[in-house]
Each structure stands twice: as C-alpha cells, then as structure tokens.
Design a protein around this motif. Structure first.
Motif, PDB file in Angstrom:
ATOM      1  N   TYR A  42      15.770  -5.545  13.282  1.00 10.72           N
ATOM      2  CA  TYR A  42      16.306  -6.611  12.428  1.00 10.72           C
ATOM      3  C   TYR A  42      15.173  -7.407  11.772  1.00 10.72           C
ATOM      4  N   VAL A  43      14.067  -7.529  12.488  1.00  7.50           N
ATOM      5  CA  VAL A  43      12.886  -8.163  11.879  1.00  7.50           C
ATOM      6  C   VAL A  43      12.410  -7.319  10.703  1.00  7.50           C
ATOM      7  N   THR A  44      12.459  -5.997  10.849  1.00  7.06           N
ATOM      8  CA  THR A  44      12.042  -5.102   9.765  1.00  7.06           C
ATOM      9  C   THR A  44      12.947  -5.251   8.551  1.00  7.06           C
ATOM     10  N   VAL A  45      14.261  -5.390   8.779  1.00  3.82           N
ATOM     11  CA  VAL A  45      15.187  -5.626   7.665  1.00  3.82           C
ATOM     12  C   VAL A  45      14.827  -6.929   6.959  1.00  3.82           C
ATOM     13  N   ALA A  46      14.523  -7.968   7.721  1.00  6.61           N
ATOM     14  CA  ALA A  46      14.149  -9.261   7.139  1.00  6.61           C
ATOM     15  C   ALA A  46      12.869  -9.150   6.321  1.00  6.61           C
ATOM     16  N   LEU A  47      11.914  -8.379   6.805  1.00  7.90           N
ATOM     17  CA  LEU A  47      10.673  -8.174   6.047  1.00  7.90           C
ATOM     18  C   LEU A  47      10.953  -7.456   4.732  1.00  7.90           C
ATOM     19  N   GLY A  48      11.907  -6.518   4.762  1.00 10.89           N
ATOM     20  CA  GLY A  48      12.287  -5.840   3.525  1.00 10.89           C
ATOM     21  C   GLY A  48      12.901  -6.796   2.528  1.00 10.89           C
ATOM     22  N   TRP A  49      13.729  -7.727   3.008  1.00  5.64           N
ATOM     23  CA  TRP A  49      14.318  -8.727   2.115  1.00  5.64           C
ATOM     24  C   TRP A  49      13.233  -9.613   1.514  1.00  5.64           C
ATOM     25  N   ILE A  50      12.251 -10.028   2.320  1.00  2.00           N
ATOM     26  CA  ILE A  50      11.144 -10.852   1.826  1.00  2.00           C
ATOM     27  C   ILE A  50      10.361 -10.098   0.748  1.00  2.00           C
ATOM     28  N   ALA A  51      10.126  -8.793   1.012  1.00  2.00           N
ATOM     29  CA  ALA A  51       9.377  -7.984   0.040  1.00  2.00           C
ATOM     30  C   ALA A  51      10.128  -7.861  -1.273  1.00  2.00           C
ATOM     31  N   GLY A  52      11.445  -7.694  -1.197  1.00  2.00           N
ATOM     32  CA  GLY A  52      12.233  -7.580  -2.416  1.00  2.00           C
ATOM     33  C   GLY A  52      12.423  -8.898  -3.132  1.00  2.00           C
ATOM     34  N   ARG A  53      12.556  -9.971  -2.360  1.00  2.00           N
ATOM     35  CA  ARG A  53      12.860 -11.283  -2.947  1.00  2.00           C
ATOM     36  C   ARG A  53      11.627 -11.959  -3.528  1.00  2.00           C
ATOM     37  N   PHE A  54      10.499 -11.875  -2.822  1.00  2.00           N
ATOM     38  CA  PHE A  54       9.320 -12.639  -3.224  1.00  2.00           C
ATOM     39  C   PHE A  54       8.174 -11.782  -3.760  1.00  2.00           C
ATOM     40  N   LEU A  55       8.145 -10.506  -3.398  1.00  2.00           N
ATOM     41  CA  LEU A  55       7.063  -9.631  -3.869  1.00  2.00           C
ATOM     42  C   LEU A  55       7.526  -8.657  -4.934  1.00  2.00           C
ATOM     43  N   GLU A  56       8.829  -8.699  -5.259  1.00  2.00           N
ATOM     44  CA  GLU A  56       9.412  -7.822  -6.278  1.00  2.00           C
ATOM     45  C   GLU A  56       9.176  -6.346  -5.959  1.00  2.00           C
ATOM     46  N   ALA A  57       9.218  -6.010  -4.665  1.00  2.00           N
ATOM     47  CA  ALA A  57       9.073  -4.613  -4.256  1.00  2.00           C
ATOM     48  C   ALA A  57      10.280  -3.818  -4.742  1.00  2.00           C
ATOM     49  N   SER A  58      10.045  -2.595  -5.199  1.00  2.00           N
ATOM     50  CA  SER A  58      11.097  -1.768  -5.776  1.00  2.00           C
ATOM     51  C   SER A  58      11.703  -0.856  -4.721  1.00  2.00           C
ATOM     52  N   GLY A  59      12.944  -1.134  -4.353  1.00  2.00           N
ATOM     53  CA  GLY A  59      13.632  -0.264  -3.423  1.00  2.00           C
ATOM     54  C   GLY A  59      13.875   1.114  -3.991  1.00  2.00           C
ATOM     55  N   ARG A  60      14.028   1.214  -5.318  1.00  2.00           N
ATOM     56  CA  ARG A  60      14.288   2.512  -5.949  1.00  2.00           C
ATOM     57  C   ARG A  60      13.118   3.465  -5.770  1.00  2.00           C
ATOM     58  N   HIS A  61      11.891   2.964  -5.928  1.00  2.00           N
ATOM     59  CA  HIS A  61      10.715   3.817  -5.758  1.00  2.00           C
ATOM     60  C   HIS A  61      10.579   4.275  -4.307  1.00  2.00           C
ATOM     61  N   ILE A  62      10.791   3.353  -3.387  1.00  2.00           N
ATOM     62  CA  ILE A  62      10.696   3.706  -1.973  1.00  2.00           C
ATOM     63  C   ILE A  62      11.797   4.699  -1.598  1.00  2.00           C
ATOM     64  N   ALA A  63      12.983   4.541  -2.200  1.00  2.00           N
ATOM     65  CA  ALA A  63      14.079   5.467  -1.932  1.00  2.00           C
ATOM     66  C   ALA A  63      13.690   6.896  -2.302  1.00  2.00           C
ATOM     67  N   GLY A  64      13.016   7.063  -3.426  1.00  2.00           N
ATOM     68  CA  GLY A  64      12.570   8.396  -3.827  1.00  2.00           C
ATOM     69  C   GLY A  64      11.570   8.987  -2.854  1.00  2.00           C
ATOM     70  N   ILE A  65      10.634   8.155  -2.392  1.00  2.00           N
ATOM     71  CA  ILE A  65       9.645   8.617  -1.410  1.00  2.00           C
ATOM     72  C   ILE A  65      10.334   9.032  -0.111  1.00  2.00           C
ATOM     73  N   MET A  66      11.306   8.225   0.312  1.00  2.00           N
ATOM     74  CA  MET A  66      12.016   8.523   1.549  1.00  2.00           C
ATOM     75  C   MET A  66      12.776   9.846   1.455  1.00  2.00           C
ATOM     76  N   LEU A  67      13.490  10.024   0.360  1.00  2.00           N
ATOM     77  CA  LEU A  67      14.385  11.170   0.242  1.00  2.00           C
ATOM     78  C   LEU A  67      13.644  12.477   0.023  1.00  2.00           C
ATOM     79  N   TYR A  68      12.554  12.423  -0.739  1.00  2.00           N
ATOM     80  CA  TYR A  68      11.887  13.657  -1.134  1.00  2.00           C
ATOM     81  C   TYR A  68      10.620  13.981  -0.343  1.00  2.00           C
ATOM     82  N   ILE A  69      10.080  13.020   0.406  1.00  2.00           N
ATOM     83  CA  ILE A  69       8.842  13.275   1.146  1.00  2.00           C
ATOM     84  C   ILE A  69       8.996  12.980   2.634  1.00  2.00           C
ATOM     85  N   VAL A  70       9.387  11.752   2.982  1.00  2.00           N
ATOM     86  CA  VAL A  70       9.368  11.333   4.384  1.00  2.00           C
ATOM     87  C   VAL A  70      10.468  12.017   5.192  1.00  2.00           C
TER      88      VAL A  70
END
Length: 305
Positions: free
Chosen positions: A15-43
């Motif tokens: 749950y801490v990891t989920v919260a860190l993801g929200w912080i990254a998206g809310r304040f660092l403008e991290a792109s979930g779409r780019h990470i989604a591609g990495i997850m699906l096609y590589i990881v």
C-alpha cells in the motif's frame, strides 16, 4: 490471530508502494502509459519465462496454468454478458479483466511466500501463470474489442510476448536447459521491478480520490465477480477434487484458492491504460479492491486454511 496479524503487516508495504505511485503521478507527472508498455512487453514476459524455467515440470503441473486459465475465462465471459446489460458508459469491456484474473503477482507472491515458503511458492507461481496467460490473451482481446475490430484486437494479442515466453520456457525446461548463471541476477531484478512498478501504476492512475468508485455499477459487478464468484469456484474445485477426482493435493488447492481471493489485478490498469479503455475507472476500482483485500485476505485464509 497472530498469523492473520503477520499477514496484515506483510501487506502494508504494498500500500505504501501504491501511495508512492500516486505521488509520482500527482507531483512528478510520471506517465503511467509509458510504464504500462514496459510492464506488458518487457517485465511481465521476463517474469513468466523465469518462473516456468524454475518450476519442476510434469504433466499435472503443466496443466495447472491451463486449469486456472479456464477458470479465468469462464468467469470473465459470464460477467461480460452482465456488464453489457448493466453498463452503458463504455467501461463494460474492462469487466472481464477485472473479474477474471487477480493481482496474483504483485500482491499474491509476497502472501504466498509468507504462507507456503519457498517450496510452495514455486507451485503457486505455476498456478499464477494461468492468470498471466489469460490477461495476455482472452482478457486483452475482450478489452480491446471495446475499441477495435476483431482483426485489430487479434493482431494486438498476437504481438504480446508473454504467451511466447511461456511456451519457450516450457520447451527449454523440458529439454533440460537452464537459465545461465550470469543472467540469474537480471531476472531476479526484473521480478522485483514487476512488483514495485505494478503496484505504483495503480496509484498513478488515480488523479483524484474523489469519486474513487466511479460508476457504482461497475464497482459492484467487479467486486461480486472477484470476491464472491472466484472464491466460490475455487472452493467448489477444491471440494470436488478432494472428494471425487483426487488429481491434486492440498497444496494445489490452497494455491488456487489464494489466487481466487487476490484483489483486482494491477495489470487491468496497465491494459486499460494502453488501450485507453476507461483507465480511471479501472484504476479507482482496482485501488478500492486492494484496500478491501487488506482485511478480506487474512479473514478468508484464517477461515479456510
């Protein structure tokens, strides 16, 4: 009670990891779409490949992912029919993914390690591959059909590497080929990234905590399929196999039951984000199911195990 408390504490870092993801998206403008591609096609293909390569394969073991895949498919198709009747906001295509699979990797692996130890974890991972194959075939296809034609949806499924990673690992494992030692740390690191990034992407999909449930009909249908129908099917299989068929032992029954009570898969958000198929609805409902699972899983395990 102590076992339930230990399990509860084990889940808190997720749950801490989920919260860190929200912080990254809310304040660092991290792109979930780019990470989604990495997850699906590589990881994800890397985790599938290394998991199958490490498993002691036999005919019964090889059939476990097929069995779990069948359960996922039956549940998803049944709820797809209901979703098309109850949902008119374009989110029905995400329901099969939401109910058919579960967060068996990012969420389930730490729980399985706590419950079963290292030896039981390998068996759990083999069962878990059935959900991964479903996500990357039938689940992805049904979600894509919400926006694409049958031909385009099938082409998108054909480009997903996880199915090919699974088949290649089965062939190599049965041939006696092992992962070279020099690459073992790489696959270990990718398995860690699989858990961290998979949970963070849930938080990235939440732009606001207001109206987290989105469409209440979607959330109720997803919860019913994931936390009622799936566990009921797993328990029914456990009873019939233990009393009539006798194919698998208790360890397999427990592994499949654990798969059935995991929250909605983070990969539902990954795929919904890639396909632009109601990603906020998927992220909100997935997060709610993850919060619900914090209490649901310890109670169910204490009751059944």
């Amino acid at each position: 009670m102590s076992a339930a408390l230990a399990l509860l504490l084990k889940l808190l870092p997720l749950y801490v990891t989920v919260a860190l993801g929200w912080i990254a998206g809310r304040f660092l403008e991290a792109s979930g779409r780019h990470i989604a591609g990495i997850m699906l096609y590589i990881v994800t293909p890397s985790v599938v490949f290394s998991g199958v390569m490490a498993a002691p394969l036999s005919l019964e073991v090889i059939l476990l992912p097929v069995l779990v895949f069948g359960f996922c498919t039956v549940i998803s198709l049944g709820h797809m029919v209901l979703a098309r009747r109850l949902l008119s906001d374009g989110s029905a295509a995400v329901i099969p993914l939401s109910v058919g699979t579960g967060n068996t990797g990012y969420f389930g692996i730490p729980v399985a390690l706590l419950l079963f130890g290292e030896e039981g974890l390998a068996l759990y991972i083999v069962c878990m591959l059935g959900t991964t194959l479903f996500e990357n075939s039938v689940g992805f296809y049904l979600a894509a059909r919400g926006k694409y034609s049958i031909q385009n949806a099938l082409l998108r499924v054909a480009r997903l590497p996880s199915v090919y990673a699974f088949l290649a690992a089965v062939v190599l494992n049965l041939s006696g080929v092992a992962i070279p030692e020099v690459f073992v740390p790489l696959f270990d690191n990718l398995r860690g990234a699989y858990s961290i990034l998979g949970m963070m992407i849930i938080g990235m999909g939440i732009t606001s905590f207001r109206g987290l449930a989105g469409n209440p009909r979607f959330t109720l249908l997803a919860f019913f399929g994931k936390f009622v129908v799936w566990p009921a099917l797993a328990l029914a299989f456990w009873w019939f196999d233990a009393n009539w068929f006798g194919v698998y032992d208790r360890a397999v029954h427990q592994a499949i039951f654990l798969i059935s009570i995991t929250p909605i898969a983070a990969n539902t958000v990954v795929i919904a984000t890639l396909l632009d198929a109601s990603p906020r609805q998927a992220a909100g409902t997935t997060l709610l199911s993850t919060l619900f699972a914090l209490g649901f899983i310890p109670v169910m395990i204490a009751w059944v195990f």
